[in-house]
Scaffold this motif. Structure first.
Motif, PDB file in Angstrom:
ATOM      1  N   ARG A 168      31.144  32.739  47.706  1.00 43.18           N
ATOM      2  CA  ARG A 168      31.927  33.388  46.659  1.00 43.18           C
ATOM      3  C   ARG A 168      31.419  32.950  45.292  1.00 43.18           C
ATOM      4  O   ARG A 168      31.539  31.791  44.919  1.00 43.18           O
ATOM      5  CB  ARG A 168      33.403  33.047  46.793  1.00 43.18           C
ATOM      6  CG  ARG A 168      34.040  33.542  48.084  1.00 43.18           C
ATOM      7  CD  ARG A 168      35.467  33.049  48.192  1.00 43.18           C
ATOM      8  NE  ARG A 168      36.103  33.526  49.408  1.00 43.18           N
ATOM      9  CZ  ARG A 168      37.312  33.143  49.805  1.00 43.18           C
ATOM     10  NH1 ARG A 168      37.991  32.261  49.066  1.00 43.18           N
ATOM     11  NH2 ARG A 168      37.841  33.625  50.913  1.00 43.18           N
ATOM     12  N   LYS A 169      30.866  33.891  44.542  1.00 39.88           N
ATOM     13  CA  LYS A 169      30.425  33.586  43.197  1.00 39.88           C
ATOM     14  C   LYS A 169      31.655  33.508  42.296  1.00 39.88           C
ATOM     15  O   LYS A 169      32.411  34.466  42.192  1.00 39.88           O
ATOM     16  CB  LYS A 169      29.467  34.659  42.689  1.00 39.88           C
ATOM     17  CG  LYS A 169      28.862  34.342  41.336  1.00 39.88           C
ATOM     18  CD  LYS A 169      27.868  35.400  40.909  1.00 39.88           C
ATOM     19  CE  LYS A 169      27.280  35.064  39.548  1.00 39.88           C
ATOM     20  NZ  LYS A 169      26.307  36.109  39.091  1.00 39.88           N
ATOM     21  N   ARG A 170      31.832  32.375  41.640  1.00 38.69           N
ATOM     22  CA  ARG A 170      33.036  32.149  40.851  1.00 38.69           C
ATOM     23  C   ARG A 170      32.727  32.092  39.366  1.00 38.69           C
ATOM     24  O   ARG A 170      31.663  31.614  38.962  1.00 38.69           O
ATOM     25  CB  ARG A 170      33.710  30.841  41.285  1.00 38.69           C
ATOM     26  CG  ARG A 170      34.112  30.816  42.756  1.00 38.69           C
ATOM     27  CD  ARG A 170      34.850  29.552  43.095  1.00 38.69           C
ATOM     28  NE  ARG A 170      35.296  29.544  44.487  1.00 38.69           N
ATOM     29  CZ  ARG A 170      36.145  28.665  45.004  1.00 38.69           C
ATOM     30  NH1 ARG A 170      36.627  27.701  44.230  1.00 38.69           N
ATOM     31  NH2 ARG A 170      36.496  28.731  46.268  1.00 38.69           N
ATOM     32  N   ALA A 171      33.660  32.563  38.587  1.00 37.16           N
ATOM     33  CA  ALA A 171      33.557  32.454  37.137  1.00 37.16           C
ATOM     34  C   ALA A 171      34.251  31.170  36.700  1.00 37.16           C
ATOM     35  O   ALA A 171      35.002  30.556  37.458  1.00 37.16           O
ATOM     36  CB  ALA A 171      34.203  33.664  36.471  1.00 37.16           C
ATOM     37  N   ALA A 172      34.018  30.778  35.463  1.00 34.36           N
ATOM     38  CA  ALA A 172      34.650  29.564  34.939  1.00 34.36           C
ATOM     39  C   ALA A 172      36.164  29.702  34.974  1.00 34.36           C
ATOM     40  O   ALA A 172      36.714  30.697  34.499  1.00 34.36           O
ATOM     41  CB  ALA A 172      34.179  29.309  33.514  1.00 34.36           C
ATOM     42  N   ALA A 173      36.826  28.717  35.533  1.00 33.29           N
ATOM     43  CA  ALA A 173      38.285  28.783  35.654  1.00 33.29           C
ATOM     44  C   ALA A 173      38.962  28.806  34.296  1.00 33.29           C
ATOM     45  O   ALA A 173      39.989  29.468  34.124  1.00 33.29           O
ATOM     46  CB  ALA A 173      38.788  27.598  36.479  1.00 33.29           C
ATOM     47  N   ASP A 174      38.384  28.084  33.313  1.00 29.22           N
ATOM     48  CA  ASP A 174      39.046  27.982  32.002  1.00 29.22           C
ATOM     49  C   ASP A 174      38.634  29.088  31.043  1.00 29.22           C
ATOM     50  O   ASP A 174      39.069  29.105  29.889  1.00 29.22           O
ATOM     51  CB  ASP A 174      38.800  26.611  31.366  1.00 29.22           C
ATOM     52  CG  ASP A 174      37.339  26.368  30.988  1.00 29.22           C
ATOM     53  OD1 ASP A 174      36.500  27.278  31.155  1.00 29.22           O
ATOM     54  OD2 ASP A 174      37.031  25.256  30.515  1.00 29.22           O
ATOM     55  N   GLY A 175      37.798  30.019  31.484  1.00 25.19           N
ATOM     56  CA  GLY A 175      37.501  31.210  30.702  1.00 25.19           C
ATOM     57  C   GLY A 175      36.516  31.043  29.573  1.00 25.19           C
ATOM     58  O   GLY A 175      36.319  31.972  28.788  1.00 25.19           O
ATOM     59  N   TRP A 176      35.866  29.870  29.470  1.00 20.38           N
ATOM     60  CA  TRP A 176      34.950  29.692  28.338  1.00 20.38           C
ATOM     61  C   TRP A 176      33.655  30.457  28.573  1.00 20.38           C
ATOM     62  O   TRP A 176      33.053  30.386  29.639  1.00 20.38           O
ATOM     63  CB  TRP A 176      34.630  28.231  28.098  1.00 20.38           C
ATOM     64  CG  TRP A 176      33.937  28.014  26.782  1.00 20.38           C
ATOM     65  CD1 TRP A 176      34.342  28.477  25.567  1.00 20.38           C
ATOM     66  CD2 TRP A 176      32.736  27.282  26.553  1.00 20.38           C
ATOM     67  NE1 TRP A 176      33.459  28.079  24.585  1.00 20.38           N
ATOM     68  CE2 TRP A 176      32.463  27.337  25.168  1.00 20.38           C
ATOM     69  CE3 TRP A 176      31.860  26.575  27.379  1.00 20.38           C
ATOM     70  CZ2 TRP A 176      31.355  26.717  24.589  1.00 20.38           C
ATOM     71  CZ3 TRP A 176      30.764  25.958  26.802  1.00 20.38           C
ATOM     72  CH2 TRP A 176      30.520  26.029  25.426  1.00 20.38           C
TER      73      TRP A 176
ATOM     74  N   MET B 120      44.137  36.574  36.312  1.00 18.75           N
ATOM     75  CA  MET B 120      44.209  35.358  37.117  1.00 18.75           C
ATOM     76  C   MET B 120      44.330  34.128  36.230  1.00 18.75           C
ATOM     77  O   MET B 120      45.175  33.260  36.450  1.00 18.75           O
ATOM     78  CB  MET B 120      42.960  35.257  38.006  1.00 18.75           C
ATOM     79  CG  MET B 120      42.766  33.914  38.698  1.00 18.75           C
ATOM     80  SD  MET B 120      44.135  33.496  39.797  1.00 18.75           S
ATOM     81  CE  MET B 120      43.651  31.852  40.335  1.00 18.75           C
ATOM     82  N   ARG B 121      43.487  34.074  35.195  1.00 23.00           N
ATOM     83  CA  ARG B 121      43.508  32.886  34.326  1.00 23.00           C
ATOM     84  C   ARG B 121      44.848  32.730  33.615  1.00 23.00           C
ATOM     85  O   ARG B 121      45.358  31.616  33.451  1.00 23.00           O
ATOM     86  CB  ARG B 121      42.388  32.991  33.296  1.00 23.00           C
ATOM     87  CG  ARG B 121      40.990  32.874  33.888  1.00 23.00           C
ATOM     88  CD  ARG B 121      39.930  32.891  32.820  1.00 23.00           C
ATOM     89  NE  ARG B 121      38.594  32.737  33.383  1.00 23.00           N
ATOM     90  CZ  ARG B 121      37.597  33.587  33.211  1.00 23.00           C
ATOM     91  NH1 ARG B 121      37.776  34.673  32.465  1.00 23.00           N
ATOM     92  NH2 ARG B 121      36.424  33.365  33.757  1.00 23.00           N
ATOM     93  N   GLY B 122      45.430  33.834  33.184  1.00 20.36           N
ATOM     94  CA  GLY B 122      46.667  33.776  32.423  1.00 20.36           C
ATOM     95  C   GLY B 122      47.871  33.353  33.233  1.00 20.36           C
ATOM     96  O   GLY B 122      48.884  32.941  32.651  1.00 20.36           O
ATOM     97  N   ARG B 123      47.777  33.433  34.536  1.00 21.46           N
ATOM     98  CA  ARG B 123      48.909  33.023  35.375  1.00 21.46           C
ATOM     99  C   ARG B 123      48.646  31.710  36.106  1.00 21.46           C
ATOM    100  O   ARG B 123      49.498  31.241  36.858  1.00 21.46           O
ATOM    101  CB  ARG B 123      49.243  34.121  36.384  1.00 21.46           C
ATOM    102  CG  ARG B 123      48.212  34.318  37.489  1.00 21.46           C
ATOM    103  CD  ARG B 123      48.623  35.413  38.461  1.00 21.46           C
ATOM    104  NE  ARG B 123      47.733  35.489  39.615  1.00 21.46           N
ATOM    105  CZ  ARG B 123      47.856  34.742  40.714  1.00 21.46           C
ATOM    106  NH1 ARG B 123      48.841  33.866  40.798  1.00 21.46           N
ATOM    107  NH2 ARG B 123      47.008  34.865  41.719  1.00 21.46           N
TER     108      ARG B 123
END
Length: 339
Positions: free
Chosen positions: A186-194, A65-68
């Motif tokens: 919805r538990k979300r992870a950091a969008a920028d992947g840090w 998801m992050r890569g696109r």
């Protein structure tokens, strides 16, 4: 003479077998269709249920998801040796939205797959940051990976993707994502992947304790590491091909990540010669892209001798990661402003 009852048995079994086979094929096709539509890792192959957010999961699959994500025009690739470089810091200094696509315990094969995935969805990225460590020095052209990695998830081959969906662990993710989409919270992870690993390391004990001291201070041998002595470095060749295909305006920064002094080879030893040959091959690959720069944070410098900056020989702290991020950002800005 064969009676009617004698011949009915085989016919019934044949009919049952055909029914069983049709049912199994139908269930399999139904599952694949459902899994494809749900898209358990939000790879974009189906956007019917895309939520525009990263569900909490490991970076190996979250990178799909992050890569696109079109919100990011720059990306950082590598493993835990570059993981602590904060994308928000790069973004603030360069004006380019960065995403962290580094994945712990990966080498060139996995990182090149992630680079290809990012470029597939970002035809003209503004910046690419590549952390190249000793894992890239392998002489095996297969670029083997030590830990499992979902290459199928990042494949251009639809059949490979469908085969990947047949894994039991993926079927569990299909259910998990369906529940996440339908759930009220919805538990979300950091969008920028840090992912900040420093607190995890600090929970393991004191920096001056025996555990960390032994991990930092044990000198590396003088002999070259088996399988990493060259003379050929196939990862460099593949990297050079990937960089040569980038748009001319993309800024590319290669980083040799910091290493504690005891982890650096003694000059003049076979290990030092092998590392030098590998780094020269990587630098040559980088030169295949004109708008590029190399940051050699691996070379010996005062910070290399400070045990307060390192957990072990290759995992460092914020006090080292932050100036490294600033150095990367400055290189990106310089390259972007070059004529």
């Amino acid at each position: 003479m064969v009676s009617a009852s004698d011949s009915a048995g085989p016919r019934n079994w044949a009919a049952f077998a055909r029914l069983f086979l049709r049912t199994a094929i139908g269930l399999l096709a139904g599952y694949l269709a459902l899994a494809f539509l749900i898209d358990p890792y939000d790879s974009g192959r189906s956007t019917l249920l895309s939520a525009g957010a990263v569900r909490a999961q490991g970076p190996r699959t979250a990178a799909a998801m992050r890569g696109r994500d079109p919100a990011f025009d720059g990306a950082v690739f590598g493993n835990s040796h570059i993981q602590l470089v904060e994308p928000a810091r790069l973004s603030a200094a360069t004006g380019i939205p960065f995403v962290q696509l580094s994945v712990p315990a990966t080498g060139p094969g996995e990182q090149l797959a992630l680079l290809a995935w990012f470029l597939r969805h970002h035809r003209s990225p503004k910046a690419v940051v590549l952390a190249v460590d000793d894992f890239w020095c392998t002489d095996d052209p297969a670029l083997p990976n030590d830990k499992p990695f979902p290459f199928w998830l990042y494949s251009h081959d639809t059949l490979a993707y469908l085969r990947g969906l047949l894994r039991f662990s993926v079927a569990q993710e299909v259910v998990g994502r369906a529940g996440w989409i339908l759930g009220p919270r919805r538990k979300r992870a950091a969008a920028d992947g840090w992912w900040d690993y420093e607190p995890d390391y600090l929970n393991l004990g004191a920096l001056d304790g025996e555990r960390f001291r032994a991990a930092r201070e044990t000198p590396v041998p003088d002999a070259a590491e088996p399988g990493k002595a060259g003379p050929g470095f196939p990862a460099a060749e593949r990297l050079g091909d990937a960089l040569a295909a980038l748009p001319a305006e993309t800024a590319v920064v290669m980083v040799f990540p910091p290493v504690y002094a005891a982890g650096l080879p003694r000059p003049g030893t076979p290990r030092a010669d092998a590392e030098t040959a590998c780094r020269q091959a990587m630098a040559a690959a980088l030169r295949r892209h004109g708008r590029s720069a190399l940051i050699d944070a691996r070379r010996e410098r005062p910070a290399s001798h400070d045990p307060a900056l390192f957990f072990d020989q290759t995992h460092y702290r914020h006090a080292l990661a932050q100036p490294l991020a600033d150095e990367i950002a400055a290189a990106v800005v310089r390259l972007r402003n070059a004529p």
